[in-house]
Write a protein that holds these residues in place. Structure first.
Motif, PDB file in Angstrom:
ATOM      1  N   ARG A   1      -1.047  20.630  -5.304  1.00  0.00           N
ATOM      2  CA  ARG A   1      -0.107  19.293  -4.581  1.00  0.00           C
ATOM      3  C   ARG A   1      -0.633  19.179  -3.285  1.00  0.00           C
ATOM      4  O   ARG A   1      -0.521  18.146  -2.718  1.00  0.00           O
ATOM      5  N   LYS A   2      -0.824  20.539  -2.487  1.00  0.00           N
ATOM      6  CA  LYS A   2      -1.057  20.484  -1.102  1.00  0.00           C
ATOM      7  C   LYS A   2      -2.349  19.640  -1.068  1.00  0.00           C
ATOM      8  O   LYS A   2      -2.519  18.868  -0.291  1.00  0.00           O
ATOM      9  N   GLU A   3      -3.591  20.059  -1.839  1.00  0.00           N
ATOM     10  CA  GLU A   3      -4.694  19.137  -1.672  1.00  0.00           C
ATOM     11  C   GLU A   3      -4.473  17.669  -2.211  1.00  0.00           C
ATOM     12  O   GLU A   3      -5.345  16.910  -1.346  1.00  0.00           O
ATOM     13  N   LEU A   4      -3.766  17.283  -3.161  1.00  0.00           N
ATOM     14  CA  LEU A   4      -3.467  15.902  -3.370  1.00  0.00           C
ATOM     15  C   LEU A   4      -2.761  15.314  -2.213  1.00  0.00           C
ATOM     16  O   LEU A   4      -3.145  14.097  -1.956  1.00  0.00           O
ATOM     17  N   GLU A   5      -1.877  16.110  -1.666  1.00  0.00           N
ATOM     18  CA  GLU A   5      -1.059  15.498  -0.367  1.00  0.00           C
ATOM     19  C   GLU A   5      -1.889  15.235   0.776  1.00  0.00           C
ATOM     20  O   GLU A   5      -2.248  13.905   1.442  1.00  0.00           O
ATOM     21  N   ILE A   6      -2.963  16.025   0.960  1.00  0.00           N
ATOM     22  CA  ILE A   6      -3.899  15.825   2.152  1.00  0.00           C
ATOM     23  C   ILE A   6      -4.847  14.816   1.839  1.00  0.00           C
ATOM     24  O   ILE A   6      -5.253  13.859   2.438  1.00  0.00           O
ATOM     25  N   ARG A   7      -5.191  14.755   0.525  1.00  0.00           N
ATOM     26  CA  ARG A   7      -6.272  13.676   0.094  1.00  0.00           C
ATOM     27  C   ARG A   7      -5.483  12.354   0.313  1.00  0.00           C
ATOM     28  O   ARG A   7      -6.235  11.357   0.837  1.00  0.00           O
ATOM     29  N   LEU A   8      -4.533  12.215  -0.278  1.00  0.00           N
ATOM     30  CA  LEU A   8      -3.659  10.883  -0.291  1.00  0.00           C
ATOM     31  C   LEU A   8      -3.291  10.484   1.228  1.00  0.00           C
ATOM     32  O   LEU A   8      -3.688   9.179   1.815  1.00  0.00           O
ATOM     33  N   LEU A   9      -2.898  11.544   2.056  1.00  0.00           N
ATOM     34  CA  LEU A   9      -3.167  11.171   3.704  1.00  0.00           C
ATOM     35  C   LEU A   9      -4.190  10.705   4.203  1.00  0.00           C
ATOM     36  O   LEU A   9      -4.317   9.676   5.005  1.00  0.00           O
ATOM     37  N   LYS A  10      -5.232  11.432   3.850  1.00  0.00           N
ATOM     38  CA  LYS A  10      -6.607  10.805   4.325  1.00  0.00           C
ATOM     39  C   LYS A  10      -7.051   9.574   3.959  1.00  0.00           C
ATOM     40  O   LYS A  10      -7.730   8.974   4.673  1.00  0.00           O
ATOM     41  N   GLU A  11      -6.641   9.187   2.768  1.00  0.00           N
ATOM     42  CA  GLU A  11      -6.993   7.885   1.991  1.00  0.00           C
ATOM     43  C   GLU A  11      -6.229   6.923   2.743  1.00  0.00           C
ATOM     44  O   GLU A  11      -6.646   5.765   3.090  1.00  0.00           O
ATOM     45  N   LYS A  12      -4.798   7.238   3.011  1.00  0.00           N
ATOM     46  CA  LYS A  12      -4.014   6.481   3.515  1.00  0.00           C
ATOM     47  C   LYS A  12      -4.219   6.069   5.198  1.00  0.00           C
ATOM     48  O   LYS A  12      -4.282   4.984   5.669  1.00  0.00           O
ATOM     49  N   GLU A  13      -4.830   7.208   5.732  1.00  0.00           N
ATOM     50  CA  GLU A  13      -5.275   6.994   7.056  1.00  0.00           C
ATOM     51  C   GLU A  13      -6.420   5.974   7.205  1.00  0.00           C
ATOM     52  O   GLU A  13      -6.506   5.431   7.891  1.00  0.00           O
ATOM     53  N   HIS A  14      -7.501   6.455   6.283  1.00  0.00           N
ATOM     54  CA  HIS A  14      -8.639   5.689   6.260  1.00  0.00           C
ATOM     55  C   HIS A  14      -8.267   4.170   5.955  1.00  0.00           C
ATOM     56  O   HIS A  14      -8.874   3.234   6.493  1.00  0.00           O
ATOM     57  N   ALA A  15      -7.460   3.874   5.169  1.00  0.00           N
ATOM     58  CA  ALA A  15      -7.107   2.532   4.743  1.00  0.00           C
ATOM     59  C   ALA A  15      -6.436   1.910   5.878  1.00  0.00           C
ATOM     60  O   ALA A  15      -6.744   0.823   5.976  1.00  0.00           O
TER      61      ALA A  15
END
Length: 355
Positions: free
Chosen positions: A154-168
């Motif tokens: 869950r934490k890895e997914l949240e971090i991945r989503l945050l990074k993707e959101k930040e990149h977008a």
């Protein structure tokens, strides 16, 4: 928890061995007659083999059934709000199930066998208690492992989503900022082309100041925000270009207190608003277009007379869309747009922290 996974039966065989040895040890420790019978050499080899095989088989059955019960309890009974209470209740239920199973086996043994085998019946309850303890530890360890893995995922997914959101968001911000350059140059080159035909000397001076303004734009394209002081200094240069081109047809009043104001805004926003006001409204020396730039609480307001050009070409709205889009990515606040009968005003929020 439906996501719990258990090892296959081969990996569970050591549990049967542990229950088997503990059952023998505890039985001999608590029952002297049984210990004397086993250690006194009064049993035949066949009796020893039968006793060991029976205990081993019973241990295996209790371990497998106990693990099955444990799986069921962990999967279908949840105490999310009170995990400690849940673990206690599950252990108690497991113990009751195993003892009920021992009672059923002992009752069945009494019915099938006329001869009383007290050692066997006592051993059933001993094995049931040990199997309860061992299986609960085993399934509990798997349960905790699955919980930890699920939390990590869950934490890895949240971090991945945050990074993707930040990149977008960063990519979108870069696209929005890149719109400033062609929009700004298109309008000012149009002004310059007219000046070249009307007044070459003024065009040369206009080009010099245009270079200064363009340098500011280029230097700040990679910045999300600039200080209000920097933006006001740039805006004064831009106003100079406007005065050269339109002379008395445009009257821009700039609040001098803005140069002492603290805070940040996206670069070139004020210039875009002034540019839009000039492009979309009627102006002349007789009836000049008045533009006021001032501070109102936590906003910088750009207000102008509303006199739309009658034959105005279709506007893309790229300037205002660019500003709104950048504010959306930079902070929670958004520009305020106020339109009255004769006045049009856009208020830009002052950003007090660098995003």
């Amino acid at each position: 928890m439906s996501g719990i996974k258990y090892d296959n039966i081969q990996n569970r065989l050591p549990l049967t061995g542990i229950v088997f040895f503990l059952a023998y040890f505890l039985s001999m420790l608590t029952d002297r007659n049984y210990a004397a019978l086993l250690l006194g050499g009064r049993l035949s080899l066949a009796s020893y083999v039968a006793d060991i095989a029976g205990t081993l088989l019973t241990s295996f059955v209790f371990v497998e059934l106990s693990i099955f019960y444990s799986r069921w309890l962990f999967r279908y009974i949840s105490f999310t709000g009170k995990p400690h209470c849940g673990l206690f209740v599950k252990a108690l239920l497991l113990l009751l199930m195993n003892n009920l199973m021992a009672w059923c086996f002992s009752t069945l043994g009494i019915i099938l066998c006329e001869e009383s085998h007290s050692f066997f019946y006592q051993g059933l309850y001993t094995i049931s208690v040990i199997a309860t303890f061992i299986s609960y530890l085993y399934t509990g360890a798997h349960y905790m492992e699955s919980v930890i893995q699920a939390e990590q995922q869950r934490k890895e997914l949240e971090i991945r989503l945050l990074k993707e959101k930040e990149h977008a968001a960063q990519m979108q911000l870069e696209v929005l900022k890149s719109q400033i350059d062609p929009h700004f140059m298109f309008n000012n080159f149009s002004i310059l082309s007219e000046l070249i035909m009307e007044n070459p000397m003024a065009a040369d001076k206009f080009l010099e100041h245009l270079s200064n303004v363009y340098r500011y734009v280029v230097q700040n394209l990679k910045r999300n925000t600039v200080s209000i002081q920097e933006e006001i200094t740039f805006l004064r240069s831009y106003i100079y270009l406007i005065k050269m081109r339109y002379e008395d047809a445009v009257c821009i009043a700039l609040d001098e207190t803005l140069s002492r104001s603290e805070g940040l805004i996206p670069p070139v926003c004020l210039q875009l608003l002034v540019e839009n006001a000039i492009k979309h409204n009627q102006l002349s020396a007789v009836q000049p277009l008045k533009i006021y730039i001032y501070r109102e609480k936590n906003y910088i307001a750009v207000e102008n007379d509303l006199r739309p050009i009658a034959s105005e070409f279709a506007s893309t709205g790229i300037g205002l869309q660019n500003i709104v889009g950048r504010y959306f990515l930079l902070c929670e606040e958004k520009p305020l747009i106020e339109k009255q009968e004769n006045i049009y005003c856009v208020k830009l929020p002052i950003i007090h922290e660098t995003p």
